[in-house]
Design a protein around this motif. Structure first.
Motif, PDB file in Angstrom:
ATOM      1  N   ASN A 139      67.936 -17.692  28.062  1.00 47.80           N
ATOM      2  CA  ASN A 139      68.946 -16.666  27.771  1.00 47.80           C
ATOM      3  C   ASN A 139      70.334 -17.278  27.674  1.00 47.80           C
ATOM      4  OD1 ASN A 139      66.989 -14.645  27.772  1.00 47.80           O
ATOM      5  ND2 ASN A 139      67.277 -14.175  29.942  1.00 47.80           N
ATOM      6  N   ARG A 198      63.405 -18.650  32.086  1.00 48.66           N
ATOM      7  CA  ARG A 198      63.898 -17.509  31.308  1.00 48.66           C
ATOM      8  C   ARG A 198      65.419 -17.462  31.328  1.00 48.66           C
ATOM      9  NH1 ARG A 198      59.711 -13.059  33.818  1.00 48.66           N
ATOM     10  NH2 ARG A 198      57.890 -13.578  32.524  1.00 48.66           N
ATOM     11  N   GLU A 212      72.931 -17.638  24.216  1.00 46.11           N
ATOM     12  CA  GLU A 212      74.270 -17.065  24.166  1.00 46.11           C
ATOM     13  C   GLU A 212      75.210 -17.910  23.312  1.00 46.11           C
ATOM     14  OE1 GLU A 212      75.624 -16.645  28.152  1.00 46.11           O
ATOM     15  OE2 GLU A 212      74.295 -14.948  28.621  1.00 46.11           O
TER      16      GLU A 212
END
Length: 345
Positions: A307, A303, A311
């Motif tokens: 993430n 995870r 970005e």
């Protein structure tokens, strides 16, 4: 204070100036030549020495037929009786000397390999699809990559199954302890998870979710989650031929959602699915060298990586056309056919 001839020689040689040039230009008299230790410099008094001329005999010229033989052998498997699976520069040089009476150095063979871009020490994988609709499916999928329908969303979806949560038996030593990070060769296996992922081909963003099992129900739940952010748009989904992608429940859901279109890669050609590229990246950069005390730790790292990826997400640039892919496949098919025919003789 005066400066001796020896001091002059040490001074000029210490800055790396060329001795021959100094002699020719008159900065150093060969009659004054001394080494830094004061020993006579015999080579300065050698009348046969020509400034700028390389010492030593001329290089031995290797006949063109030897070069051709090196290239030919490199492109063939080693003889069965050698017990070798592939050539190295040294084993090929040894074979030529012992079996064919040709003496060349392994340096020479390495140079030929570089010049001819030969890499027998490396190996890869391939698989020729037997899908009768191979060409049509390649054109369909590649068409989505190179010219996606205006206003539509193209998603690349697949599962990375049985991702292992491996824990090392002793702490990992960081690079501060040596030239590289080190870990024990043995490990403890704490379980597995299945990573479902959807890559937005246009933006490069990835939606991922880990599930304990992989079945039709898990896939359908993830599919609904993947298309939800794109409500009101035409959605084209590239995926492979797993049975979980075509269960009755999935087909029923597709019938109720006509804005969603499935595009299947040819059988045995999951490499055509862009999400496979991303799976390779997360495996190399996050999973393979990770140490996970539990499945939960593994899931959290996955995870976190997703993430971090999102970005600064960037799409993959697909450049190969369908015609180029089909041409390469036909070339491989021809090569394989020749090998089969030669082996059957």
């Amino acid at each position: 204070m005066g400066e001796s001839h020896g001091d002059r020689f040490v001074a000029v040689s210490g800055v790396g100036l060329d001795l021959d040039r100094l002699i020719v230009e008159g900065h150093l008299d060969i009659r004054e030549g001394c080494t830094p230790l004061g020993r006579p410099t015999d080579r300065l008094h050698d009348p046969s020495r020509v400034p700028g001329k390389r010492r030593g005999g001329p290089r031995t010229q290797v006949p063109p037929q030897v070069r051709a033989r090196v290239i030919a052998l490199t492109r063939m498997s080693p003889p069965t009786e050698s017990g070798l699976s592939h050539w190295s520069t040294r084993t090929l040089a040894d074979h030529l000397k012992r079996r064919e009476g040709v003496s060349v150095s392994w340096h020479y063979i390495a140079r030929i390999w570089r010049e001819e871009n030969l890499k027998p020490h490396r190996s890869g994988t391939f698989k020729i699809s037997k899908d009768p609709a191979f060409a049509e499916k390649v054109a369909d999928v590649v068409g989505l990559y190179l010219a996606p329908p205006g206003g539509a969303v193209v998603l690349s979806i697949d599962e990375k199954t049985q991702v292992q949560a491996l824990d090392r038996t002793q702490p990992v030593l960081p690079a501060a302890f040596a030239a590289m990070e080190k870990r024990t060769h043995d490990y403890v296996r704490h379980g597995t998870t299945n990573l479902f992922a959807a890559l937005n081909v246009t933006t490069g963003e990835v939606l991922g979710e880990c599930k304990p099992n992989r079945n039709g129900a898990s896939f359908l739940a993830f599919l609904k989650k993947a298309v939800k952010p794109h409500a009101g748009k035409e959605i084209h989904i590239v995926l492979d031929n797993l049975s979980t992608h075509t269960t009755p429940d999935v087909k029923a859901w597709l019938a109720k959602n006509p804005q969603v279109h499935f595009h299947f890669t040819p059988v045995g050609s999951s490499w055509l699915n862009q999400i496979e590229i991303w799976f390779g990246i997360i495996t190399r950069k996050s999973i393979r060298r990770g140490t996970f005390a539990s499945v939960n730790v593994l899931v959290k790292q996955i995870r976190d990586y997703i993430n971090s990826w999102n970005e600064n997400a960037k799409p993959f640039t697909w450049t190969a056309t369908a015609d180029e892919i089909l041409a390469k496949v036909r070339l491989v098919q021809t090569t394989v056919k020749k090998l089969v025919n030669n082996n059957s003789k």
